[in-house]
Structures are given as C-alpha cells and as structure tokens.
Design an enzyme around this catalytic site. Sequence first.
Site, PDB file in Angstrom:
ATOM      1  N   PHE A 147       1.764   9.118   4.053  1.00  0.00           N
ATOM      2  CA  PHE A 147       2.890   8.921   4.957  1.00  0.00           C
ATOM      3  C   PHE A 147       4.059   8.281   4.228  1.00  0.00           C
ATOM      4  O   PHE A 147       5.211   8.598   4.460  1.00  0.00           O
ATOM      5  CB  PHE A 147       2.418   8.026   6.105  1.00  0.00           C
ATOM      6  CG  PHE A 147       3.474   7.695   7.105  1.00  0.00           C
ATOM      7  CD1 PHE A 147       4.331   6.627   6.914  1.00  0.00           C
ATOM      8  CD2 PHE A 147       3.614   8.451   8.264  1.00  0.00           C
ATOM      9  CE1 PHE A 147       5.303   6.313   7.849  1.00  0.00           C
ATOM     10  CE2 PHE A 147       4.587   8.143   9.196  1.00  0.00           C
ATOM     11  CZ  PHE A 147       5.427   7.082   8.991  1.00  0.00           C
ATOM     12  N   GLY A 148       3.764   7.382   3.338  1.00  0.00           N
ATOM     13  CA  GLY A 148       4.814   6.665   2.630  1.00  0.00           C
ATOM     14  C   GLY A 148       4.292   5.328   2.158  1.00  0.00           C
ATOM     15  O   GLY A 148       3.099   5.178   1.894  1.00  0.00           O
ATOM     16  N   SER A 149       5.167   4.352   2.091  1.00  0.00           N
ATOM     17  CA  SER A 149       4.779   3.050   1.562  1.00  0.00           C
ATOM     18  C   SER A 149       4.619   2.035   2.686  1.00  0.00           C
ATOM     19  O   SER A 149       5.243   2.155   3.734  1.00  0.00           O
ATOM     20  CB  SER A 149       5.848   2.545   0.601  1.00  0.00           C
ATOM     21  OG  SER A 149       6.138   3.555  -0.328  1.00  0.00           O
ATOM     22  N   GLY A 204       0.490   5.552   0.953  1.00  0.00           N
ATOM     23  CA  GLY A 204      -0.351   6.622   1.487  1.00  0.00           C
ATOM     24  C   GLY A 204       0.451   7.892   1.598  1.00  0.00           C
ATOM     25  O   GLY A 204       1.596   7.953   1.160  1.00  0.00           O
ATOM     26  N   LYS A 232       5.368   0.216   7.781  1.00  0.00           N
ATOM     27  CA  LYS A 232       5.050   1.491   7.163  1.00  0.00           C
ATOM     28  C   LYS A 232       6.323   2.332   7.138  1.00  0.00           C
ATOM     29  O   LYS A 232       6.867   2.678   8.180  1.00  0.00           O
ATOM     30  CB  LYS A 232       3.991   2.153   8.043  1.00  0.00           C
ATOM     31  CG  LYS A 232       3.087   3.093   7.327  1.00  0.00           C
ATOM     32  CD  LYS A 232       1.821   3.267   8.121  1.00  0.00           C
ATOM     33  CE  LYS A 232       1.616   4.703   8.496  1.00  0.00           C
ATOM     34  NZ  LYS A 232       0.402   4.895   9.286  1.00  0.00           N
ATOM     35  N   ASP A 263      -8.730  11.153  10.171  1.00  0.00           N
ATOM     36  CA  ASP A 263      -8.655  10.588   8.827  1.00  0.00           C
ATOM     37  C   ASP A 263      -9.434   9.272   8.773  1.00  0.00           C
ATOM     38  O   ASP A 263      -8.918   8.250   8.335  1.00  0.00           O
ATOM     39  CB  ASP A 263      -7.198  10.390   8.407  1.00  0.00           C
ATOM     40  CG  ASP A 263      -7.054  10.323   6.887  1.00  0.00           C
ATOM     41  OD1 ASP A 263      -8.024  10.699   6.185  1.00  0.00           O
ATOM     42  OD2 ASP A 263      -5.987   9.902   6.408  1.00  0.00           O
ATOM     43  N   GLY A 323       0.824  -1.205   0.000  1.00  0.00           N
ATOM     44  CA  GLY A 323       0.000   0.000   0.000  1.00  0.00           C
ATOM     45  C   GLY A 323       0.852   1.246   0.000  1.00  0.00           C
ATOM     46  O   GLY A 323       2.034   1.219   0.324  1.00  0.00           O
TER      47      GLY A 323
END
Length: 939
Positions: free
Chosen positions: A618-620, A616, A635, A733, A614
């Site tokens: 924030f990052g991967s 987002g 993450k 969120d 995934g």
Amino acid sequence: MMGGFDSWISRSVECLILSFFLLLQSTCAQQAFVSIRCCAESTFTEPSTNISWIPDDGWYSNTLGCQNINKPVENYQGDKIRIFKGDLAKKWCYNLSTTKGHEYLIRGTFLFGDSVRTSLAILFNVSIGVTPIGLVNGSDDSVEVEGVFTARNHHIDFCLLKGTGDPYIYKLELRPLNVLKYLQGGTSSVLKLVKRVDVGNTGEDIRYPVDPNDRIWKAESSSIPSSLLEKTPPNPISSSANVSITTAVPLQVLQTALNHSERLEFLHNDLDIGEYNYNLSLYFLEFIESVDTGQRVFDIYINNVRKQPDFDIMADGSKYREAAFRFTANGSFNLTLVKVSDKSLFGPICNAYEILQVRPWVQETNGEDVNVIMKVKDELLKKNQGNKVLGSWSGDPCLPLVWHGLICNNSINNSPVITELDLSSSGLQGSLPASIVKLAYLEKLKLSDNKFTGVIPEFPASSMLISLDLRHNDLMGKIQESLISLPQLAMLCFGCNPHFDRELPSNFNSTKVTTDYGNCADQGSSHSAQGILIGTVAGGSFLFTIAVGIVFVCFYRQKLVARGKFHEGGYPLTKNAVFSLPSIDDIVFKSIDIQNFTLEYIEIATNKYKTLIGEGGFGSVYRGTLPDGQEVAVKVRSATSTQGTREFENELNLLSAIQHENLVPLLGYCCEYDQQILVYPFMSNGSLQDRLYGEAAKRKTLDWPTRLSIALGAARGLTYLHTFAGRSVIHRDVKSSNILMDHNMSAKVADFGFSKYAPQEGDSGVSLEVRGTAGYLDPEYYSTQHLSAKSDVFSYGVVLLEIISGREPLNIHRPRNEWSLVEWAKPYIRDSKIEEIVDPSIKGGYHAEAMWRVVEVALACIEPYSAYRPCMVDIVRELEDALIIENNASEYMKSIDSFGGSNRFSIEKIERKVVLPPTPTLTDPSPDILQALTPPQPR
Ligand SMILES: *[C@@H]1O[C@H](CO)[C@@H](O)[C@H](O)[C@H]1NC(C)=O
Ligand SMILES: *[C@@H]1O[C@H](CO)[C@@H](O)[C@H](O)[C@H]1NC(C)=O
Ligand SMILES: *[C@@H]1O[C@H](CO)[C@@H](O)[C@H](O)[C@H]1NC(C)=O
Ligand SMILES: *[C@@H]1O[C@H](CO)[C@@H](O)[C@H](O)[C@H]1NC(C)=O
Ligand SMILES: *[C@@H]1O[C@H](CO)[C@@H](O)[C@H](O)[C@H]1NC(C)=O
Ligand SMILES: *[C@@H]1O[C@H](CO)[C@@H](O)[C@H](O)[C@H]1NC(C)=O
C-alpha cells in the site's frame, strides 16, 4: 297608571326573555369554547367567569414539564405552567378542533414560573397554524397572544416554536366568533390582536360572560394621557344608556367612554417594528339623550392622516356607530379625534376600539403529504410508543420549523412538500410504515440502523424516490421489481439485514442503480458517501458480480462433531448457522465517527513523516503523535503506486463499519491533494512476525502461552470479520506481519486493504484477481480463483505453523525441501513428530496437549481442499480449549515450583495420532505448491 304597569310588565317580560336569551347564548357559547389550563390536574370551573377549564394531558401527558407559579400574585397559587424541553422537537403544538369556514379567536397566555425567570433570555414565537402570530418575551410577567382566523380545516394548531430558552404556556383558549365578522370569511390572513380597549373603564377588564365571545376588553388607562391634554384631561364618563340594536360590542363596554371638548388622542408606541397593515375598529355610543344629528362632529386622524372628516355618530339616526379603518404603521400608533369646530357643538367621545395587525396566512405543507406523514407517524407509534423522534413530531411537518428527520421543498404551488425523510438510528421497530410509499414527492428515504422487520412496502410507479437506505435492520423478503423500476431510483442500500434475500430482480440495471449489495460500511458523512460511490463505480462488476456462490456450511465441523471433538448441542448446521453465533452480538450497529484529517494535521502529527516504521504494498507507514498525545501509525499510500485507490476506498468503507477488540481500529483518514492516508492507533508491541523471527525475537523469545493467546485473539478478530453483520468479510491477506500487538500484548488484525465481501449465491460475473502474500496463499483459491472465507483459514493455518515453529512461511535460503513451511511441516505432523517442528526456543515451555490441539487445528486449516478446512469459529473454540489446558498446566507448574519441584520439562508428552479427514471423492484440485509460491502480487 294601568298603562304604566302594563308597560312595566311588558318591559319585565322583555327583560326576562332577553336575559333568558342571553343566558342561553352564553351557555351555548361556552359549550363551543375550548379552555385549556396547562398542567391542571382535572377539569374545573372558574367561579369568576363560570368557564370550564380542561387539563392539557390530552395533548401532553408528561408532568415533568409542569412548574408551579408562585408569582406575581397569590391568585396563581396552585396554578401551573407547562415548560417544553427536548432537543429534537422544534415546536410544540396544541391541535384543536374547528369547523371549516367559521371564524375563531385563539388566545395563549404565558406566565412565567419561578425557574423560567431564573434562566437568562427566553424568547419564542407562537404560531396559529403555520403563521407566526407573536413573540413571547420571558422577561415580561404575563404575555397574551391572541389571533383571529377563519378555519380552513377541521382543526387548527397553536404552536410554540423553539427560540431561545424553553418555551412555556399557562393557558390556551379557543372561541368561536359566531356572528362577529372580523375577516368576513376571508382566509388569506390572520389578525393578531394588538389592543382591545374599553375606553373610560376604570374597573375590571370585561370578558365572558359579559362578552359572549369572551373577548377581553381591557380597562387600559395607559393609552390615554398625552402631554397636550394634561391641562384639560378627557372625562371618563359612564351612563346606563341603552340601544335597541345588536352591537358588535357588549353594552357594558359601550357604557363607559372618554369625552373631551376639543380632541382625544390615543397613543401606542409598542407596535411591532416593521411595516405592517392594521385594522382599526372604533365603537361609539352617544349617551347624552339631548345630542342630535350634526351636534357632535369630529375628524378622525390615524398617524397624522385624516382618515375620516366630519364623523357624526348620529348620522343615520342611531345612537350607535362603528367605524373601521385600515392603515400601515411601523412601531407606533396615534389615533386622534378632533372636533370640527365650525360645525360641532360637542367635542369627540370614544367608547371602545380594537387594533388588529393583519398577517398574511402562510400556506401549510401540501395537504396530501400532511395526511400521509400523519399516517406514517400513527403506524410507527403502534410499535414505538414513547419514541423520542416521533414524540417531537408536532404540528405541520415542514413549517414554520421542520420536523426532526425531514427535509421539505417549496416548489409545489408554494406549498412545501416532503422530499427527504431520515429516520436512521431512531430506535424504531415493527414493520416499515406502509403509508410511507405515498409520500408523492419523497426523493430520499433513510431508515437505516433501526430494528424494522417485515418486508419493503411496494412503491407506486409514480414515486420520485432517488435513494433508499434500509441498512442495518432486520427486514425480510427481497427487492421488488417495482422498486428497481422506479424511474428516478439511483441508490439502493439494503445491506446488513441478516434475513433479507439479497437477490436482485432480473430488471436490475447496475448502470442506473447503485446498490451497496450488502455493504455494511457507513455512509454517514457526505465525504465517505462519495467515497463509496466512487468505490462502487470503480469497483463495479468487480465488487458485486462474483461468479461462484459459497455456502457457509461447516463441513469440517460436522466431521469434528462426529468425532466427538466439538461440544454437542452446538449451533444448528443450517446455511444461516453462522448468523446465530454469539459474536454477532458484538457488532456495533453505529455509524462510527471517523475523523477526516487535513494534510497539515498529518504532517504535524508525523513530524513531516520522520519515523518510518514499515512498508507494504500500500505504501509506507509512519509513526506519529496526535495533539492529544495518542500515538498513531500513519499509513501513506505511495505516490508511485498505481494500484491502491480501490484498496483505500475499500479499507475506509470497511473499517468505518467494523469494530472489534481484535481488529485494528481506524481513527481517521486524509484524502487531500490525491493523498490517501489512513491513521490507526500505534501498536506498541509490533507485529507477530517481528516477535516470532524478526529483530524483536532476537531480543526476547515470545513464550508459548502468549503465542497461544495472540493466536486466539487473531482468530476472534477473523471470526468477527467472517460473520460480519451476516455477510462475510474476507481479509484476503492474513499473515503474521498483519497481526499486531497493543501494549497489553492483545492481538489485533490489521490491514484491510484487500478485504472483500464474500461472494454469495447468485453473484455472477467475472472472477477476482488473486490477491494475497506468497507463502500464505490458499492453493485452491490460487488455482480456481474462487474466493471464500476458507482462504483466510488457510492463511491463518500458516500463521499457526509460524507460531508453532518460529519459522517464516517461505524461505528460499533454506534447503529446497524446507522452502515452504507448509510442505516442510506436514509430513512431521502426519508422523506425529511435532517436537521436530516446534520452535526450539520454546522447547519444554508448553503443555503437550495444548500444543497438539494447535497443531491439529493448523493441519486442518492447511487442507488443500477448502471444504475440509474448519470455520474460524471452530478454530476459536479449539484454541480456547488449548489455552485453558495450557493455563491450567501453568498454574499446576507454579504450584510445583513453589514446592521446589521440577520445571516444565518434566511434563510428559502425550502421544497423539493425527486423524486425517478422508480424501475427498471429488478430484482434488491437487494444487501445485510451487505455483502457489509464485507471488502473484509481490509485496
Ligand atoms: C355561574 O353560574 C352560577 C350557577 O349557574 C350562577 O349562579 C353564577 O352567577 C354564575 N357566575 C357568573 C359570573 O356568571
Ligand atoms: C388534529 O386533529 C385532527 C382532527 O381532529 C386530526 O385529523 C389530526 O390528525 C390531528 N392532528 C394531530 C397532530 O393530532
Ligand atoms: C424582552 O424584554 C426585556 C425586558 O422588558 C427587554 O429588555 C428585551 O429587549 C426584550 N427582548 C426583545 C427581543 O424584545
Ligand atoms: C420569530 O419569528 C420571526 C419571523 O417570523 C423571526 O425573524 C424571529 O427570529 C423569530 N424569533 C425567535 C426568537 O424565534
Ligand atoms: C397625533 O396626531 C395628531 C393629529 O395628526 C397630532 O396633532 C399630534 O401631534 C400627534 N401626536 C403625537 C404624539 O405624535
Ligand atoms: C441501464 O441504465 C442506463 C442508464 O440509465 C441506460 O442507459 C441503459 O439503457 C439501461 N440498460 C438497460 C438494459 O435497461
């Protein structure tokens, strides 16, 4: 003849008086004795000595540590020893009363019990006050440790210090030395007894009542032999010789001696290793009537050094003489008395001697600090009898081993002072001990994670306090100005005290003092503490000075109750209603152990970031496997991302404190080389989004009851956040891609990167930058930048609409009027045409009443005006009802099915008319939905 009789009478009277005096002296002496038999059941008098023994239950009442002594001799049958166990305690002390300025002898006796012997090595030190005086070796049958000291205070501690194995003790004796002056009143040293020998005695050891001070004179034969003297061994001699003067040694001890025509040699090879100073006292009594001055003259050598030439017992005309020497030795001792052959007729004799090692008196902890900490202990004990930590506090707080929870510093006049006190997670209750503020040198005070109540005591202006941590208690009142004004104060944590007034005094200076301002995140490890500091400094005004206060009153619920939809007798509608919710009980007030992984470990776990699952803002997110087999989602903050440090710190802080079955737990993190990595358990069933209209949905439709239970799980997770430790945490969120499912399809809310504490009344300062995801964004929040838990409720309402309709919240590939799920669904719901919006793939697979309930909740959640939206807790109740209805229907359907009946399509639809809340009289923010659709933070 008459004269003879007279003299006999007079001598008899003298004798009587003397014996009466002796009796009196010994009786009086015994009254000042303290004789403790550990683990004895009652007071008793020993017939052989007439000494009265008391049990030690006044010091230690626990009988669990008592152990029978069955060896080495039958004499000990029925006697017990006390064995000290405990993981927190580092020393166990007996506190005995003394008279300041008096000299005392104190003696501990250590016998082994059966179980002691079976354990391997037992080795522990013993101290008088804080001065170590001896080592007890469990391999020895019986050890006596005796010391002589001058009382500096009104009590003395005799302590067993934790070494290897559990320390034990058989008996403890304290004896005032009265006229005897070993130390001449000196208080700068303690004397440790090495030997006290009744030379020439071949019988029993001599002690009380013969020695009124109960010194034990050993009939020690082992020290006599010397290969040199074997041919002509020294003679043990005894006589009934008497002296008219008072002697420092009982007459009976003097009445035996060794005698040799040339030399006497006494050897001891068991002295402590290391250079120590020793005091040697020699006692001589000439008991051959005919020996005159100058006839028995000898030289005294100690360790081959002639300490005294031409020693003559009779030098001053008395038959009794003492000699005292000081010497330094390391391990062994050689006392040799050699006849001065050219002057002397007779060889040397020796009646008794004592060797005492001189140990410098170790300075105790600062007296004022000791008094204060004792008071603190007493105050705490009032409400905390049996507390383990307090129970482990014995003897001097800092020396020789420091109490559990204390840190001491040696800087003040060589006397330690208490600089840190950590009583966190000690299960303490009652009010904060008032005396604690009097610890003059205290810099850090940590009382978090207890059940303290009441107010914070007032610290004096002289306090050196730097950091104060009171989190996770139940304190009341507020932070006083005097506390904030303390010159050194730099860190103040008081979060998670539900009844505490969080308002900071007007003199609060956020540049000087960092506060958690209600932050409940764990600061356990130094690493994360640093993280918080960085976080709070970076977040600064952003985090803690938020303009508008939010009152947690559920207006909406009030209306629902009025409409009879919610159970009567619900929670009182006070401002604090949210605190009394049962979910607060779920909160684990523990510092959770979050692992700090190395980058290498992460690389191995993810197989060098092989599987991307995934991406987002924030990052991967990568999939990985820990060495123990646990599957994880890793993450990794994208290297290009300029934002995110704050989110990282934030998520770390929050996740470490927050734990709930419907929230994704944090397993660990990695901060190496500027990397910001968070490790979560892998959620094998993916996200709700994927299940509703992603790839997974194409494979298998998510049925309605599962959707409902996922919705309920997510609602419970959000309820927990919103009521977290009395201070609301806002997710910011909430969206279907942040609701994940574990292997049981149990929903877990993920991604706390944007979470924030809700602003509270009194918060002031700049407003927040708006965060969130397009399609889910609360229009009121967007237009007013005024954040509240109701913004999450709005987003959650959108998630409910997704669950109902199976549509994404925003899709510009649809016709213009269907771009926004909210705008598209609303008119249908208002017109009660819910079948128009229900996901076609679940058509007929739901109970209409259950569906209606969910639709109503969703509609309420997406109210433009936040005050009309329900609280998460109300949503949970509604969804629970819906799930019950749905499950009952499913059961009913199953029973019909088993009779070969119809399917679910036959359930009659219930016509419902939606009752809308009245339009607010205030000007509606009239949000422009397109404005809300413009993503402020494209993700
Ligand atoms: C103990 O006291 C009793 C009675 O006072 C006395 O008869 C006895 O001799 C004493 N024993 C010793 C060892 O002093
Ligand atoms: C030891 O005894 C003294 C005087 O009896 C008392 O002031 C002190 O508090 C006692 N300490 C402990 C640890 O019991
Ligand atoms: C304790 O005593 C045993 C047996 O006497 C001995 O082997 C051991 O070295 C002693 N330990 C110490 C530290 O003195
Ligand atoms: C006993 O105390 C001495 C210092 O006084 C220390 O070196 C030694 O390690 C201690 N032994 C044990 C078993 O605690
Ligand atoms: C003890 O000291 C005496 C006198 O200095 C010396 O003659 C003798 O050899 C010593 N004994 C031992 C065993 O060292
Ligand atoms: C706040 O504290 C900082 C650092 O101690 C100091 O420089 C500043 O003057 C203080 N501000 C006020 C208003 O006292």
